[in-house]
Design a protein around this motif. Structure first.
Motif, mmCIF file in Angstrom:
data_model
loop_
_atom_site.group_PDB
_atom_site.id
_atom_site.type_symbol
_atom_site.label_atom_id
_atom_site.label_comp_id
_atom_site.label_asym_id
_atom_site.label_seq_id
_atom_site.Cartn_x
_atom_site.Cartn_y
_atom_site.Cartn_z
ATOM 1 N N ALA A 77 59.229 32.601 55.353
ATOM 2 C CA ALA A 77 59.495 32.439 53.923
ATOM 3 C C ALA A 77 59.980 31.021 53.606
ATOM 4 N N GLU A 130 65.773 31.799 63.247
ATOM 5 C CA GLU A 130 65.904 32.155 61.835
ATOM 6 C C GLU A 130 64.872 33.220 61.468
ATOM 7 N N ARG A 131 65.345 34.402 61.048
ATOM 8 C CA ARG A 131 64.416 35.494 60.759
ATOM 9 C C ARG A 131 63.653 35.299 59.458
ATOM 10 N N PHE A 132 64.105 34.375 58.607
ATOM 11 C CA PHE A 132 63.381 34.078 57.371
ATOM 12 C C PHE A 132 62.525 32.818 57.506
ATOM 13 N N VAL A 158 66.859 32.303 51.529
ATOM 14 C CA VAL A 158 67.675 33.138 52.409
ATOM 15 C C VAL A 158 68.761 33.816 51.578
#
Length: 309
Positions: free
Chosen positions: A163, A158-160, A192
């Motif tokens: 956050a 997961e690139r987020f 997201v």
């Protein structure tokens, strides 16, 4: 009102059993292992194919799966309430075939009380074995931002991740720890903002937390290593994976042990012989995917133990 759990449909049921029993004759003998009993689709078909002298040992961590297995009245069958890495406790070279069907069963996903799915509101649990261990809610109540980030990034890709982790800790400090699947799914949806078409924003986060809390990848690596010890020469290993992290581990394991290894420090020494022969890679056909959409990501890899010890 919570929806009833869907009936579990065994993926690659016939193909897996055929791959394991290939060239074994009409009434195979020996000991076989079903590492993930689930609801018994593979186990029941294996028992139907084995001869009177055949034996099947199944493993599962889920108490509901253990209860389902108790309904099988067959002297050739036994079930162990443990993860499949415990096959390492079996005698060396004692097993004729091993099947590992990875992932989560439909009853687990579709039972809100288990906490596996963002589609239903339920306790944030996700444990395969509800009799022991820490739930996701328990872990998130104390984990630091970097710990949460690493889990979501490494196991969910997961690139987020950062956050999401910051938002989880911020909400914990302001309102108390997350307790339900709906709370987590809502938080992830706020963070997201972009996602692949047709995919819920929380998909990767839920996958990551489930894999982590159940130590799924570590157990898979342990079980694959154990398979080399307990498989007999000619015995087969079949593994059904449902996402790239699992399949990558299986693919690399089979590739590593399907070639001779030379010690570069001792160029004249005999190479370490290969221990496996990769046999086949099978995907569900169009008809199976149409009947069971959850089969669409499945891939089965099959390897055979070589005759060389």
């Amino acid at each position: 009102m919570n929806p009833p759990p869907l009936e579990h449909v065994t993926v690659l049921r016939n193909e897996a059993v055929q791959a394991l029993l290939a060239d074994r004759g009409p009434q195979p003998v020996g000991t076989w292992v079903d590492g993930t009993f689930g609801r018994g689709g593979h186990s029941r078909l294996l028992l139907a194919q084995l001869g009177p002298q055949g034996r099947l040992i199944a493993f599962d961590k889920d108490p509901q799966a253990i209860a389902e297995a108790a309904q099988i009245q067959d002297e050739r069958f036994s079930i162990r309430h443990e993860g499949f890495c415990h096959m390492a406790e079996l005698p060396p070279a004692s097993v004729a075939g091993i099947l590992l069907d990875l992932g989560v069963s439909s009853p687990q996903i579709d039972t809100p009380q288990r906490g596996f799915s963002f589609r239903f509101d339920g306790p944030l649990d996700m444990r395969m074995d509800t009799t022991r261990g820490m739930s996701v809610a328990d872990w998130l109540a104390d984990a630091e931002v970097q710990q949460i980030t690493d889990v979501i990034r490494n196991y969910g890709e997961e690139r987020f991740a950062f956050a999401i982790a910051k938002a989880i800790v911020a909400q914990r400090e302001a309102q108390g720890p997350l307790q339900t699947t709906a709370e987590l799914a809502s938080l992830v949806a706020r963070v997201v903002k972009t996602r692949e078409a047709g995919q819920n924003p929380a998909t990767r986060t839920f996958q990551a937390l489930r894999i982590f809390i159940n130590a799924e990848l570590q157990e898979l690596e342990q079980a694959l290593a154990a398979s080399l010890q307990v498989l007999q020469p000619g015995g087969r290993l079949a593994v059904i994976s449902f996402h790239s992290l699992e399949d990558r581990i299986v693919k690399q394991f089979m590739a590593e042990h399907s070639k001779e290894v030379y010690d570069r420090r001792m160029p004249l020494a005999a190479p370490q012989p290969m221990r496996l022969t990769a046999v086949q890679r099978i995907k569900p056909g169009a008809a199976e995917v149409a009947a069971n959409p959850r089969a669409r990501s499945a891939v089965m890899r099959v390897a055979q133990r070589t005759d060389v010890a």
